[in-house]
Scaffold this active site. Structure first.
Site, PDB file in Angstrom:
ATOM      1  N   LYS A 178      31.849   9.957  64.521  1.00 41.32           N
ATOM      2  CA  LYS A 178      30.824  11.666  65.553  1.00 41.32           C
ATOM      3  C   LYS A 178      31.994  13.080  64.720  1.00 41.32           C
ATOM      4  O   LYS A 178      32.411  12.730  64.269  1.00 41.32           O
ATOM      5  CB  LYS A 178      31.608  11.062  66.685  1.00 41.32           C
ATOM      6  CG  LYS A 178      31.589  12.609  67.833  1.00 41.32           C
ATOM      7  CD  LYS A 178      32.274  11.948  69.284  1.00 41.32           C
ATOM      8  CE  LYS A 178      31.890  13.099  69.839  1.00 41.32           C
ATOM      9  NZ  LYS A 178      32.178  13.662  71.592  1.00 41.32           N
ATOM     10  N   SER A 220      28.814  13.644  75.067  1.00 40.65           N
ATOM     11  CA  SER A 220      28.620  14.018  74.100  1.00 40.65           C
ATOM     12  C   SER A 220      28.114  13.717  72.741  1.00 40.65           C
ATOM     13  O   SER A 220      28.177  14.049  72.029  1.00 40.65           O
ATOM     14  CB  SER A 220      30.048  14.459  73.948  1.00 40.65           C
ATOM     15  OG  SER A 220      31.135  14.573  73.508  1.00 40.65           O
ATOM     16  N   SER A 275      31.987   9.869  77.110  1.00 42.71           N
ATOM     17  CA  SER A 275      31.292   9.918  76.005  1.00 42.71           C
ATOM     18  C   SER A 275      30.948   8.863  75.004  1.00 42.71           C
ATOM     19  O   SER A 275      29.927   8.665  73.548  1.00 42.71           O
ATOM     20  CB  SER A 275      32.081  11.004  75.062  1.00 42.71           C
ATOM     21  OG  SER A 275      31.928  12.687  75.162  1.00 42.71           O
TER      22      SER A 275
HETATM   23  N1  GLN Z   1      30.373  15.395  80.064  1.00 44.61           N
HETATM   24  C1  GLN Z   1      31.452  15.086  80.150  1.00 44.61           C
HETATM   25  C2  GLN Z   1      32.212  16.526  79.490  1.00 44.61           C
HETATM   26  O1  GLN Z   1      31.121  17.465  79.530  1.00 44.61           O
HETATM   27  C3  GLN Z   1      32.207  14.030  78.808  1.00 44.61           C
HETATM   28  C4  GLN Z   1      33.225  14.811  77.709  1.00 44.61           C
HETATM   29  C5  GLN Z   1      33.750  13.503  76.810  1.00 44.61           C
HETATM   30  O2  GLN Z   1      33.769  11.971  76.792  1.00 44.61           O
HETATM   31  N2  GLN Z   1      33.808  13.947  75.151  1.00 44.61           N
HETATM   32  O3  GLN Z   1      33.446  16.856  79.782  1.00 44.61           O
END
Ligand code: GLN
Length: 476
Positions: free
Chosen positions: A74, A149, A173
């Site tokens: 990532k 994400s 995420s």
């Molecule tokens: N959907 C979550 C957010 O927007 C996911 C974030 C994450 O796990 N990095 O904060």
């Protein structure tokens, strides 16, 4: 289509060399990337050099479990000498001089980084549409999001552009994109894996873990990356269990709880997936029962106060002076303003503003402090549930992958997509999402949530489920 386990066998038996394997994955990644946009950077030269070194290691009999196997990272995770943008233009030119600890461990074994994967900027989002490098498409249906994400990390494994990925889960995420792509994704307990070199989003929630094709692969990666790190004071000293060995142990008698708050509003076709999973466990000699996590509904409000608050503090270093692409302005105030205006997408700006507000004098007690108090309640919900059951079984998401654009202009709808992944994150407990079945030809994930440091047990439950059902075998 290689798994880590099958690639290991092929490499060790000299059926294929790491250089051949890497070339194969590089060419597939390059061929498919225009369609899926899963990689921001494909690191061809670095990958081939790492593969050459891996072949030497294998020849000398020094191979570890991940030696020579191509993987993706990532882009919000630092990789030495490979550009790491976090999908935000403010880091468009950033090449870290160091590796995140988890990456250092894999590279030390001879792992081969194929490239850096698209994500929502700094991990903010649930659809990958908040990337400043374009949306990622879901290989199961290119009109749909891959989740977020870590959307690029999941899409690239689903499309076999790399064997596995290393991603980050602050509030879903890893698990949600894994669920949307028929993959396995583990969010470890907070403190199990080092956060050093993971670009910080919300420091009290950030975790790093694998997205893989099988549960066994997930266990292999965890064995390689978990453990205490002097560079991250929140890592725990607990020994890292032999996750792979534990997978095949019996789960007879395991007590599985289904939290009623997670299924009460599920439509029938998704409820059937949970019912089928419960049946599969009963047939394996487990006890399945109903449990309650009464504060579930507060997890999203709590998460969306704590995360922006910590975000606003963490992201202040991205100002064009300490870090980030600097706007050409005459005075300092405008350097800050223009660098940040051009460097962050709307969602990141929104979180910085919400967080700054929540932490400001006079509001701190009403928002941040209150959210932390409710967070304790959510933790207690889990503690109480784990007095009665060993592991929780729940849907990973309220729906399968949604359409690109469907929630893009509605932040609250997007936040609600996290409803089942948020609570475990807020509580700091581990959870693994595995393929649970299909609805209208789209994959749907189920997750196993356990007490802190119970990765070995939730992986074992996930492994038996995977073996009994075979949903993970289907590919797009
Ligand atoms: N959907 C979550 C957010 O927007 C996911 C974030 C994450 O796990 N990095 O904060």
């Amino acid at each position: 289509m290689y798994t880590i386990a099958s690639a290991r066998q092929a490499l060790d038996s000299r059926e294929i060399s790491s250089q051949e394997l890497t070339r194969e994955y590089l060419s597939r990644a390059k061929e498919k990337n225009p369609t899926f946009n899963a990689f921001i950077t494909i690191a061809e030269d670095e990958a081939m050099a790492a593969a050459l070194a891996a072949d030497e290691k294998i020849k000398k009999g020094e191979a570890g479990t991940l030696t020579g196997i191509p993987f993706g990272v990532k882009d919000a995770i630092c990789t030495a000498d490979i550009r790491s943008t976090a999908s935000a233009k403010i880091l468009d030119t950033y090449t870290p001089p160091f590796d995140a600890t988890v990456i250092r461990k894999i590279r030390a074994q001879g792992g081969v980084i194929i490239g850096k994967q698209n994500c929502d900027a700094f991990g903010h989002g649930a659809s990958n549409e908040n990337s400043m490098y374009g949306a990622v498409k879901n290989p199961w249906d290119t009109e749909r999001v891959p989740g977020g994400s870590s959307g690029g990390s999941a899409a690239s494994v689903a499309a076999d552009m790399c064997v596995y990925s290393i991603a980050e889960d602050t509030g879903g995420s890893i698990r949600q994109p894994a669920a949307f792509n028929n993959l396995v994704g583990l969010r470890p307990s907070y403190g199990r894996n080092s956060r050093y070199g993971i670009m910080p989003m919300a420091s009290s929630l950030d975790t790093v873990g694998p997205i893989t094709k099988t549960v066994e692969d997930c266990a292999i990666v965890m064995e390689a990356i978990a453990g205490r790190d002097p560079l991250d004071a929140t890592t725990v000293p607990d020994v890292v269990p032999a996750y792979t060995e534990g997978l095949r142990e019996s789960i007879k008698g395991l007590r599985i709880g289904i939290p009623r708050e997670y299924i009460q509003d599920l439509p029938n076709n998704l409820q059937k997936i949970i019912d089928d999973a419960a049946d599969a466990f009963r047939q394996m000699g487990c006890e399945v029962m109903d449990v309650s996590l009464p504060h579930t509904n507060y997890a999203i409000p709590v998460y969306y106060i704590i995360v922006p608050s910590e975000d606003s503090s963490n992201l202040s270093r991205m100002d064009g002076v300490r870090y980030g692409v600097r706007a050409h302005e005459k005075d300092l105030q405008n350097v800050y303003m223009q660098s940040r205006a051009h460097g962050f997408p709307a969602e990141v700006k929104r979180r910085i503003m919400v967080g700054t507000f929540a932490l400001s004098h006079g509001y701190y007690d009403a928002y941040y402090k209150k959210a932390q108090q409710v967070r304790t309640r959510i933790m207690r919900d889990f503690e109480e549930a784990f007095n009665r059951v060993d592991v929780l079984l729940a849907p990973t998401t309220p729906t399968p992958a949604f359409k690109i654009g469907e929630k893009a202009n509605d932040p609250l709808a997007m936040y609600k997509a996290d409803i089942f992944v948020g609570p475990a994150a807020v509580a700091g407990v581990p959870a693994v999402s595995v393929p649970g079945g299909f609805v209208d030809n789209l994959p749907f994930g189920v997750q196993f949530i356990g007490p802190r440091m119970s990765e070995d047990m939730i992986l074992r439950a996930a492994y038996h489920f995977e073996q009994a059902t075979g949903h993970g075998k289907r590919v797009p």
